[in-house]
Design an enzyme around this catalytic site. Structure first.
Site, mmCIF file in Angstrom:
data_model
loop_
_atom_site.group_PDB
_atom_site.id
_atom_site.type_symbol
_atom_site.label_atom_id
_atom_site.label_comp_id
_atom_site.label_asym_id
_atom_site.label_seq_id
_atom_site.Cartn_x
_atom_site.Cartn_y
_atom_site.Cartn_z
ATOM 1 N N GLU A 210 136.209 65.872 4.199
ATOM 2 C CA GLU A 210 136.153 64.634 3.424
ATOM 3 C C GLU A 210 135.805 63.416 4.273
ATOM 4 O OE1 GLU A 210 139.925 64.687 1.414
ATOM 5 O OE2 GLU A 210 139.160 66.068 -0.100
ATOM 6 N N ASP A 264 148.755 63.255 0.063
ATOM 7 C CA ASP A 264 148.456 64.396 -0.821
ATOM 8 C C ASP A 264 148.877 65.652 -0.083
ATOM 9 O OD1 ASP A 264 147.483 66.446 -2.369
ATOM 10 O OD2 ASP A 264 145.369 65.954 -2.086
ATOM 11 N N GLU A 307 151.199 62.585 -3.868
ATOM 12 C CA GLU A 307 150.408 63.437 -4.761
ATOM 13 C C GLU A 307 150.626 64.912 -4.445
ATOM 14 O OE1 GLU A 307 145.740 64.740 -4.964
ATOM 15 O OE2 GLU A 307 146.201 62.713 -4.317
ATOM 16 N N ASP A 334 148.015 66.534 -9.554
ATOM 17 C CA ASP A 334 146.628 66.981 -9.424
ATOM 18 C C ASP A 334 146.540 68.433 -9.866
ATOM 19 O OD1 ASP A 334 144.008 67.553 -8.767
ATOM 20 O OD2 ASP A 334 144.324 67.520 -6.608
ATOM 21 N N LYS A 359 139.618 64.483 -11.812
ATOM 22 C CA LYS A 359 138.439 65.116 -11.219
ATOM 23 C C LYS A 359 137.591 65.676 -12.350
ATOM 24 C CE LYS A 359 140.905 66.408 -6.971
ATOM 25 N NZ LYS A 359 141.557 67.516 -6.232
ATOM 26 N N LYS A 411 139.845 57.595 -4.992
ATOM 27 C CA LYS A 411 140.215 58.317 -3.770
ATOM 28 C C LYS A 411 138.982 59.004 -3.192
ATOM 29 C CE LYS A 411 142.854 62.403 -2.419
ATOM 30 N NZ LYS A 411 143.775 63.448 -2.916
#
Length: 436
Positions: A210, A264, A307, A334, A359, A411
């Site tokens: 990421e 997360d 998260e 999530d 998402k 995010k």
């Protein structure tokens, strides 16, 4: 609004060097919409299906020619001639054609590519920016447009970085609402200070899936972190929090009021046989012990959100975590909710989460994604549209979606082209709105 004239798709590459797909929709007016579909390296088991070929002779079985064919041979026949602005009807028809719970027949990747491309084509015909078209099409025009604040992944662990922490992402979330452009600048200044800290401690500054630093712990046993707080434990899941706090302070920002931390855990990835295996710390803990572990961090660090801190089906313990945190911060679901209105409704009713990560490819259609956001808005709960790990693309649809539904954060990672294009799009939207 004119009708759909043609639809076609092609296999392209995603950020990890493996395939995904891109769909193109052309309307009778000549308006064109294109969209590429992301997917996650770390994905919840209840997400919409990413339909893969399974042919080991191509991309090790991860090709997407089947999904492409489902668009070029099935969806094109069923959707051609439909009114392009009837997004809900188009998405519902694809759901009927597929007929499975997780979109395993047509593929959630195929359906989403078409769904987003239809919206883009319709927005192009109306001459509206995508975020304004989405607000109009889904009846969410009331109220001022709210720009989301950046929640930037700065340290990666878990499945996103080898030999790292058990928890997957450590982030900095801006707490100021003055300007998207200024918030992006502030975040990148903090990221720059974090890089200098890593160099000081002789930690490599390679980035993971990421675009964040792929943290592998401090290897030198005699190295300690100096600053306005005590030295941190080596090779622990807590260690990155101290590093980020120091970076915020070095950049000249006030922890908590100007820049705060977000986590997360992606806890489903280290859940084994009813317990949580923290390999970094060489211990296995129960959900109750893990909850206490997390809660202790709230007294030590300026944490804004948490998260996926528990397993995706550990519903009862999610409720206990919400009760333990007692409204101190939003607890974002999530993998628990996977942008699915049924699971999100269950979480709301059980009080198992107080915010939701969004998402698009988890849902598989634009309509389902927006409905999930609107359900959160109805209950006054926070939405956070997110990028995906190893299978991101240069598509910026998620940013327009975040603006359209009034999300609190977006995010996304801090580097790599498929990440920074999201922030560039956010800053451009701000420019359009302000007229400057």
């Amino acid at each position: 609004m004119s009708k759909i004239k043609s639809i076609y798709a092609r296999e392209i590459l995603a950020s990890g060097g493996e395939p995904t797909l891109e769909a193109t929709v052309i309307l009778e007016s000549g308006a064109i919409g294109e969209a590429s579909v992301p997917y996650g390296a770390s994905a919840g088991s209840h997400e919409a299906t990413v339909l893969l070929d399974g042919d080991k002779s191509r991309y090790n079985g991860k090709g997407m020619l089947k999904a492409v064919a489902n668009i070029n041979e099935i969806l094109v026949k069923e959707l051609t001639g439909m009114e392009a602005d009837d997004q809900r009807k188009i998405d519902e028809k694809m759901l009927l054609i597929d007929g499975t719970e997780y979109k395993s027949k047509i593929g959630g990747n195929a359906m989403l590519g078409v769904s987003m491309a239809v919206a883009r084509a319709a927005a192009e015909e109306t001459k509206l920016p995508l975020y304004l078209y989405l607000r109009k099409n889904f009846g969410i025009e009331q109220g001022e447009i709210r720009l989301p604040r950046p929640m930037i992944v700065m340290i990666e662990g878990g499945k996103h970085a080898d030999n790292s922490t058990d928890l997957q992402e450590y982030m900095v979330s801006m707490q100021l609402d003055d300007s998207a452009r200024e918030n992006v600048r502030r975040e990148m200044e903090i990221y720059g200070k974090l890089k200098s800290i890593f160099k000081e401690l002789k930690i490599n500054t390679n980035v993971g899936n990421e675009g964040a630093f792929a943290f592998a712990g401090i290897k030198q046993p005699d190295v300690t972190i100096t600053g306005a707080f005590a030295p941190l434990a080596m090779k622990s899941n807590e260690e990155p929090l101290g590093l980020l706090l120091r970076a915020i302070e070095m950049a000249g920002y006030k922890p908590e009021t100007e820049a705060a931390l977000s986590i997360d855990a992606a806890a489903s990835e280290f859940y084994e046989n009813g317990k949580y295996n923290l390999k970094t710390e060489n211990r296995v803990v129960t959900a109750e012990e893990l909850i206490e572990y997390y809660d202790s961090w709230l007294n030590k660090y300026p944490i804004a959100t948490m998260e996926d801190m528990l397993h995706e089906d550990d519903w009862d313990n999610w409720v206990k975590l919400v009760e333990k945190i007692n409204g101190k911060i939003p607890l974002i679901a999530d993998d628990l909710t996977v942008t699915n209105t049924k699971r999100w409704q269950k979480a709301i009713e059980m009080k198992a989460a107080t915010a939701i990560l969004i998402k698009l490819n988890q849902a598989g259609t634009l309509t389902e994604t927006v409905d999930c956001c609107l359900l959160a808005n109805k209950h006054g709960l926070m939405t956070v549209p997110s990028h995906r790990g190893g299978g991101e693309t240069n598509d910026t649809f998620m940013v327009d979606l975040a603006v359209a539904v009034g999300s609190t954060y977006i995010k996304v990672g801090p580097t790599r082209g498929e990440r920074v294009c999201k922030y560039n799009r956010l800053m451009r939207i701000e420019e359009e709105i302000s007229g400057k």
